[in-house]
Design an enzyme around this catalytic site. Structure first.
Site, PDB file in Angstrom:
ATOM      1  N   HIS A  75       0.799  -1.243  -0.027  1.00  0.00           N
ATOM      2  CA  HIS A  75       0.116  -0.071  -0.012  1.00  0.00           C
ATOM      3  C   HIS A  75       0.807   1.132  -0.036  1.00  0.00           C
ATOM      4  O   HIS A  75       1.766   1.408   0.711  1.00  0.00           O
ATOM      5  CB  HIS A  75      -0.887   0.102   1.327  1.00  0.00           C
ATOM      6  CG  HIS A  75      -2.049  -0.942   1.182  1.00  0.00           C
ATOM      7  ND1 HIS A  75      -3.154  -0.927   2.146  1.00  0.00           N
ATOM      8  CD2 HIS A  75      -2.434  -1.923   0.454  1.00  0.00           C
ATOM      9  CE1 HIS A  75      -3.996  -1.885   2.024  1.00  0.00           C
ATOM     10  NE2 HIS A  75      -3.406  -2.514   0.919  1.00  0.00           N
ATOM     11  N   TYR A 204      -9.227   5.291   8.047  1.00  0.00           N
ATOM     12  CA  TYR A 204      -9.270   5.634   9.356  1.00  0.00           C
ATOM     13  C   TYR A 204     -10.214   6.734   9.458  1.00  0.00           C
ATOM     14  O   TYR A 204     -10.054   7.808   8.829  1.00  0.00           O
ATOM     15  CB  TYR A 204      -7.755   6.275   9.648  1.00  0.00           C
ATOM     16  CG  TYR A 204      -6.783   5.367  10.037  1.00  0.00           C
ATOM     17  CD1 TYR A 204      -6.422   4.956  11.263  1.00  0.00           C
ATOM     18  CD2 TYR A 204      -5.964   4.468   9.150  1.00  0.00           C
ATOM     19  CE1 TYR A 204      -5.352   4.151  11.731  1.00  0.00           C
ATOM     20  CE2 TYR A 204      -5.073   3.744   9.406  1.00  0.00           C
ATOM     21  CZ  TYR A 204      -4.506   3.580  10.645  1.00  0.00           C
ATOM     22  OH  TYR A 204      -3.672   2.628  10.856  1.00  0.00           O
ATOM     23  N   PRO A 297      -2.978   0.237  19.093  1.00  0.00           N
ATOM     24  CA  PRO A 297      -2.713  -0.306  17.687  1.00  0.00           C
ATOM     25  C   PRO A 297      -2.945   0.957  16.649  1.00  0.00           C
ATOM     26  O   PRO A 297      -2.724   0.557  15.481  1.00  0.00           O
ATOM     27  CB  PRO A 297      -3.742  -1.210  17.569  1.00  0.00           C
ATOM     28  CG  PRO A 297      -5.059  -1.004  18.606  1.00  0.00           C
ATOM     29  CD  PRO A 297      -4.297  -0.262  19.857  1.00  0.00           C
ATOM     30  N   LYS A 301       2.215   0.207  15.044  1.00  0.00           N
ATOM     31  CA  LYS A 301       3.628   0.416  15.367  1.00  0.00           C
ATOM     32  C   LYS A 301       4.092  -0.871  16.352  1.00  0.00           C
ATOM     33  O   LYS A 301       5.146  -1.209  16.366  1.00  0.00           O
ATOM     34  CB  LYS A 301       3.974   1.650  16.325  1.00  0.00           C
ATOM     35  CG  LYS A 301       3.920   2.772  15.312  1.00  0.00           C
ATOM     36  CD  LYS A 301       5.344   2.870  14.576  1.00  0.00           C
ATOM     37  CE  LYS A 301       5.070   3.864  13.206  1.00  0.00           C
ATOM     38  NZ  LYS A 301       4.397   3.168  12.313  1.00  0.00           N
TER      39      LYS A 301
END
Length: 394
Positions: A75, A204, A297, A301
């Site tokens: 991506h 998101y 989350p 990371k």
């Protein structure tokens, strides 16, 4: 009690421990791996699925990235969404880096195969793991194997890759360690579904009802997250309720876009916290991954910080045990924590920007922050650089 010897005992056979064993083997360093769960349990744990640019580079260089490159999904960015707006943050153009969708279960499978091929010892389903004399030059680890037989392994170094609840960090005297932490007032309802993704890259989404995220594991399996209260019982979230909430939060104001539902195969409530423990080295004990730090989350990371830890640690242990140079090992805490704190801050920033608190003032600040990120190239570049991942030696 059966007594044996090796150079490094690695406690914990998750991705951090498995990768460390593989990297050490490539450096000519012998290790023994201890894990309290079964191989099938380790292989089946559903965890993170987003790999940073540097993580992928390391896995490929280490010879365990062939399947990742064949089956993983590269991506070049993510979508940031808030009411009536969805914007693409292009990592490639902003930071010249990309990310890869490849589940932690698949990373674990590749590393377990590499460990088996190397012929190094692994003990699964062990109990009563205890670390001894870690403040001297001749530490040891005792445990009971799956058949109840006691063992002792003498070694030069112990690597604690055993997660937050493992014995490694607790073996450092309380007066010699310090921890920093934050509990977040919200959790994620994580959902795995047998349905093709309804998006080409991760979404998101800030929504008045709460954060939502559309991720994926493959071209036929999707992963979703919904902001929920930490006290929520997963039994209260029927499949229909989940799909309705996802459709509202992800589709809010997006004309022509539709979420495709499918068969849900797994759902669980995931609490969110930040935690950092220092030092990451005490005598001949070195910590890596969740044994030393945990991040929410939102910034993707956790696994990537663990990979960076063991990359640094493998080099330090090779210098110490093969070359007799203690300097990289002595500097391990400072070097690793510099990157850990950067990842911790980025994860906190993403979490704070995207999760609703119920306070109208917070909501206006979040909207302002989101608009700044999507309208300012320098702000977007900062997000891209941190999300796609800083170099491991940062």
């Amino acid at each position: 009690m059966k007594t044996t010897r090796t150079q490094v005992v690695i406690v914990g056979a998750g991705p951090a421990g498995l990768l460390l064993s593989h990297l050490l083997d490539r450096e000519g360093i012998e290790s023994v791996l201890l894990e309290n769960r079964s191989p099938d349990y380790v292989r089946g744990r559903i965890r993170a699925g987003m790999l940073e640019h540097s993580t992928v580079e390391l896995l490929v260089e280490a010879g365990v990235g062939d399947r990742l490159k064949r089956e993983g999904m590269e991506h070049r960015g993510i979508y940031l969404q808030f009411p009536h707006e969805r914007h693409h943050i292009d990592f490639r153009s902003l930071a010249n880096r990309s990310v890869w969708v490849y589940g932690q279960t698949e990373v674990t499978r590749d590393l377990m195969q590499a460990r088996s091929a190397a012929g190094q010892q692994s003990h699964y389903e062990v109990g009563d793991v205890a670390l001894h004399d870690i403040d001297g030059e001749s530490p040891s680890v005792t445990f009971v194997d799956v058949e109840g037989r006691p063992h002792r392994i003498d070694c030069d170094v112990v690597a604690g890759c055993d997660g937050f609840h493992g014995p490694a960090r607790r073996s450092i005297p309380e007066g010699a360690r310090r921890s920093f932490g934050r509990e977040y007032p919200y959790a994620w309802l994580g959902v795995l579904a047998d349905v093709a993704p309804s998006t080409d890259e991760l979404i998101y989404a800030w929504h008045p009802e709460g954060f939502a995220m559309h991720s994926m594991r493959s071209h036929s399996v999707s992963r979703f997250y919904l902001q929920v209260d930490p006290s929520d019982d997963v039994a209260g979230w029927s499949d229909d309720r989940i799909w309705d909430a996802l459709a509202r939060r992800l589709g809010h104001g997006q004309d022509g876009w539709q979420l495709q539902p499918g068969r849900i195969t797994d759902k669980s409530v995931l609490p969110m916290r930040s935690f950092v423990s220092t030092p990451m080295q005490y005598g001949r004990l070195f910590l890596a991954g969740d044994a030393a730090h945990i991040v929410p989350p939102t910034g993707a990371k956790g696994l990537n910080l663990a990979v960076a830890d063991v990359a640094l640690l493998s080099r330090a242990l090779a210098a110490l045990l093969r070359d007799g140079d203690p300097r990289p090992a002595d500097e391990y805490t400072d070097t690793a924590l510099r990157r850990v704190w950067r990842g911790t801050h980025f994860s906190w920033w993403m979490t704070s920007m995207l999760h609703v608190t119920g306070d109208p003032f917070d909501a206006q600040l979040q909207r302002s922050q989101l608009e700044w990120v999507v309208r300012s190239e320098s702000a977007a570049a900062g997000l891209a650089e941190n999300y796609a991942g800083l170099p491991i030696g940062y």
